[in-house]
Write a protein that holds these residues in place. Sequence first.
Motif, PDB file in Angstrom:
ATOM      1  N   SER A 135       0.833  -1.213   0.000  1.00 54.34           N
ATOM      2  CA  SER A 135       0.000   0.000   0.000  1.00 54.34           C
ATOM      3  C   SER A 135       0.862   1.255   0.000  1.00 54.34           C
ATOM      4  CB  SER A 135      -0.921   0.007   1.224  1.00 54.34           C
ATOM      5  OG  SER A 135      -1.842  -1.057   1.162  1.00 54.34           O
ATOM      6  N   ARG A 172       2.377   1.674  -3.444  1.00 59.51           N
ATOM      7  CA  ARG A 172       1.396   2.186  -4.398  1.00 59.51           C
ATOM      8  C   ARG A 172       1.245   3.692  -4.276  1.00 59.51           C
ATOM      9  NH1 ARG A 172      -3.028  -2.691  -3.390  1.00 59.51           N
ATOM     10  NH2 ARG A 172      -2.173  -4.129  -4.969  1.00 59.51           N
ATOM     11  N   LYS A 173       1.216   4.163  -3.046  1.00 53.55           N
ATOM     12  CA  LYS A 173       1.076   5.600  -2.818  1.00 53.55           C
ATOM     13  C   LYS A 173       2.338   6.350  -3.234  1.00 53.55           C
ATOM     14  CE  LYS A 173      -0.127   8.965   0.759  1.00 53.55           C
ATOM     15  NZ  LYS A 173      -0.511   9.150   2.198  1.00 53.55           N
ATOM     16  N   THR A 181       0.894   4.241  -8.409  1.00 55.13           N
ATOM     17  CA  THR A 181       0.275   3.208  -9.243  1.00 55.13           C
ATOM     18  C   THR A 181      -0.352   2.146  -8.357  1.00 55.13           C
ATOM     19  OG1 THR A 181       0.643   1.506 -10.937  1.00 55.13           O
ATOM     20  CG2 THR A 181       2.452   1.926  -9.417  1.00 55.13           C
ATOM     21  N   ARG A 182      -1.444   1.552  -8.836  1.00 52.90           N
ATOM     22  CA  ARG A 182      -2.092   0.469  -8.105  1.00 52.90           C
ATOM     23  C   ARG A 182      -1.488  -0.884  -8.453  1.00 52.90           C
ATOM     24  NH1 ARG A 182      -4.757   0.835  -3.802  1.00 52.90           N
ATOM     25  NH2 ARG A 182      -5.926  -1.044  -4.372  1.00 52.90           N
ATOM     26  N   LYS A 183      -0.777  -0.945  -9.602  1.00 52.55           N
ATOM     27  CA  LYS A 183      -0.327  -2.238 -10.100  1.00 52.55           C
ATOM     28  C   LYS A 183       1.004  -2.635  -9.462  1.00 52.55           C
ATOM     29  CE  LYS A 183      -0.386  -4.970 -14.311  1.00 52.55           C
ATOM     30  NZ  LYS A 183      -0.554  -4.954 -15.781  1.00 52.55           N
TER      31      LYS A 183
END
Length: 297
Positions: free
Chosen positions: A22, A25-26, A30-32
């Motif tokens: 998490s 991602r931050k 990106t979420r991937k």
Amino acid sequence: MVRPGILLVDKPGGITSHDVVSRARKALGTRKIGHAGTLDPMATGLLVLGVEGATRLLTYIVGADKTYEATILLGVATDSDDADGIETARADATALAAVTDAAIAAGIADLTGEIEQVPSTVSAIKVDGRRAYDLARAGEEVVLKARRVTVSRFAVRETRRGEATIELDVVVDCSSGTYIRALARDLGAALGVGGHLTMLRRTRIGSFDVAVAAPVDDIAENELVPPATAAAVVMGALAVGADEARDLRHGKRIDGGGRLTGAVAAAIDPDGELIGVVEKRGAQLKSVMNMPTAAAR
């Protein structure tokens, strides 16, 4: 646009592997992002994260051998086989005094090599679609099957003897799927005094080492390992020409099966870009995993 790559992170204790994902991602926008192998909240050390298209490489990394540094406390057993659990048994002083260095060495020898290991009850293994730790915490009986794992090194670095316990600092090289908590439990059980894990640190996954991993707060500043570099480290590189690279991307087989020495290899084009992972099909090579092109990222 976030470029694909492999990110090495040194996870601190007290947070989950998902917490690290998490934060990544931050930090990277990106979420991937995925990871190759969970660490318990208590554990620290190396997490290998795949970013963008490089998440496809995690399948080939997760099964790599691993190295752990750990501390085993003999004399006390817990329901989770680690320090986060509830104490279930404590050895008396007489039993503990009978545990000699030679007995410890013999117990460790029996847990080295190819062994049948029953995973810890508090684990992420699924039983009828539910995680074992969820069943255990709900008070349900959990019976896990033994699995064959390989412990290639199980060495004691330091022994500290107290009045009520014995602490062992150990280093373990093992195959994927080995539970270090279970090694602590089984060593304590074999010695008749019980045992559990009080410290665990993963220092290596395959050829990736925690020494070059980023602290979790510095993820944004750490450089990603390019997919081609990471794949070559994991499975070896196979240079392909521009025409071969195009054919592989289009799902076509190419000649040259004899060029492959291992089960799979990283096909790398003349520009140094990873095309994908190839395997032998008769006298030819076929891509079994294609990296997304820049336009598809």
